[in-house]
Motif scaffolding. Sequence first.
Motif, PDB file in Angstrom:
ATOM      1  N   ARG A  89      38.224  45.213  31.098  1.00 28.67           N
ATOM      2  CA  ARG A  89      37.630  45.805  32.064  1.00 28.67           C
ATOM      3  C   ARG A  89      36.876  47.032  31.405  1.00 28.67           C
ATOM      4  NH1 ARG A  89      41.603  48.901  36.490  1.00 28.67           N
ATOM      5  NH2 ARG A  89      42.209  50.566  34.773  1.00 28.67           N
ATOM      6  N   CYS A 232      40.675  42.876  35.705  1.00 30.25           N
ATOM      7  CA  CYS A 232      41.048  44.264  36.225  1.00 30.25           C
ATOM      8  C   CYS A 232      42.597  44.469  36.352  1.00 30.25           C
ATOM      9  CB  CYS A 232      40.242  44.778  37.407  1.00 30.25           C
ATOM     10  SG  CYS A 232      40.486  46.460  37.802  1.00 30.25           S
ATOM     11  N   CYS A 234      44.033  46.522  38.114  1.00 28.62           N
ATOM     12  CA  CYS A 234      44.419  47.022  39.477  1.00 28.62           C
ATOM     13  C   CYS A 234      45.391  46.230  40.346  1.00 28.62           C
ATOM     14  CB  CYS A 234      42.970  47.792  40.022  1.00 28.62           C
ATOM     15  SG  CYS A 234      42.257  46.480  41.138  1.00 28.62           S
ATOM     16  N   CYS A 265      38.940  50.297  43.666  1.00 30.34           N
ATOM     17  CA  CYS A 265      38.841  50.391  42.268  1.00 30.34           C
ATOM     18  C   CYS A 265      37.612  50.460  41.899  1.00 30.34           C
ATOM     19  CB  CYS A 265      39.707  49.204  41.904  1.00 30.34           C
ATOM     20  SG  CYS A 265      39.474  48.887  40.124  1.00 30.34           S
ATOM     21  N   TYR A 267      36.818  49.958  38.725  1.00 31.60           N
ATOM     22  CA  TYR A 267      36.253  49.140  37.900  1.00 31.60           C
ATOM     23  C   TYR A 267      35.623  47.650  38.649  1.00 31.60           C
ATOM     24  CZ  TYR A 267      38.466  51.820  34.072  1.00 31.60           C
ATOM     25  OH  TYR A 267      38.861  52.754  32.898  1.00 31.60           O
ATOM     26  N   CYS A 268      36.427  47.291  39.550  1.00 32.96           N
ATOM     27  CA  CYS A 268      36.185  46.041  40.193  1.00 32.96           C
ATOM     28  C   CYS A 268      35.712  45.949  41.657  1.00 32.96           C
ATOM     29  CB  CYS A 268      37.354  45.046  39.892  1.00 32.96           C
ATOM     30  SG  CYS A 268      38.883  45.357  40.737  1.00 32.96           S
TER      31      CYS A 268
END
Length: 298
Positions: A89, A232, A234, A265, A267-268
């Motif tokens: 990620r 990811c 998370c 999140c 990242y995603c």
Amino acid sequence: MNNTDISHRFIINDSGVRGQWTLLDASYQTVLAKHDYPLEVQSVLGEMMAAAILLSATLKFEGSMIIQARGEHVVSLLSVECTHDHKLRAIARWDGDTQGMDFRTMLGNATLAITITPLQGERYQGIVPLDGTTLSECLEHYFQRSEQLRTQIQLFHGNNRAGGLLVQVLPAHSRIKVDPQQQLEEWERITTLARTLTAEELLNLDCATVLRRLFHEESVELFPAEAVAFECSCSRQRTADALAQIGRGELEEIIAEQGRIEVTCQYCNELYRFDAVDVAMLFTHGATDSDGESKTIN
Ligand SMILES: [Zn+2]
């Protein structure tokens, strides 16, 4: 297996040099689809993703590795996290116009940190100042300082793909009593050949073809492809743990004002919602499942 989103290890027999090749397509595009990055940021993020795959293969560990560049100019953060089984990620933070800027200019004064968190054992972090003009140069310096292994890293991006080629003196080889001069000459010969690699070749050809073109007079042992994918790390549980660090009083204030807490999140873009009951549960011992799913209390 496709020709992209994979990584290959190889050894150049009799030279004491090993290598790693990677080509990212869908995994890179998934990262690009999450945020509206300027082109220049897309490029360096792709190169950093490729670098993470190359490095994680050479730095033996089971767990996760984060490569992070923190800058003081337009780009304040480039971060790529990857696991030993090549789940990736990545994220960048920027503020302002990056047009026409290269890696170094976008970051300004910056540091590069590589953090390895093994599944078992101590976390390890190495930090070096960014003292090259490209990411690959900075990473080569990192290896010189921390691992003391001669390493050449080439990174490429283009047409929504990113990839790279790493060659490195085999750690065992550097300890065997080989004539240092002979070893150095061999290294220079291999890296000179490797340096003829073009972006066009790396981003469009499969690994075997690339290696045949570069090292056609060498005996190269190519190991099976390993899959690379965006994933990811998370979860609701991780988000809950992070919220718990903030403290109950502050969380209850937000609930009182806004009715709930929403955490996205970065990242995603996954959205996690916590209401008053969820927040109360954060501070009740054993309130959440270990698998990271929330419990619904009615
Ligand atoms: Zn996420």
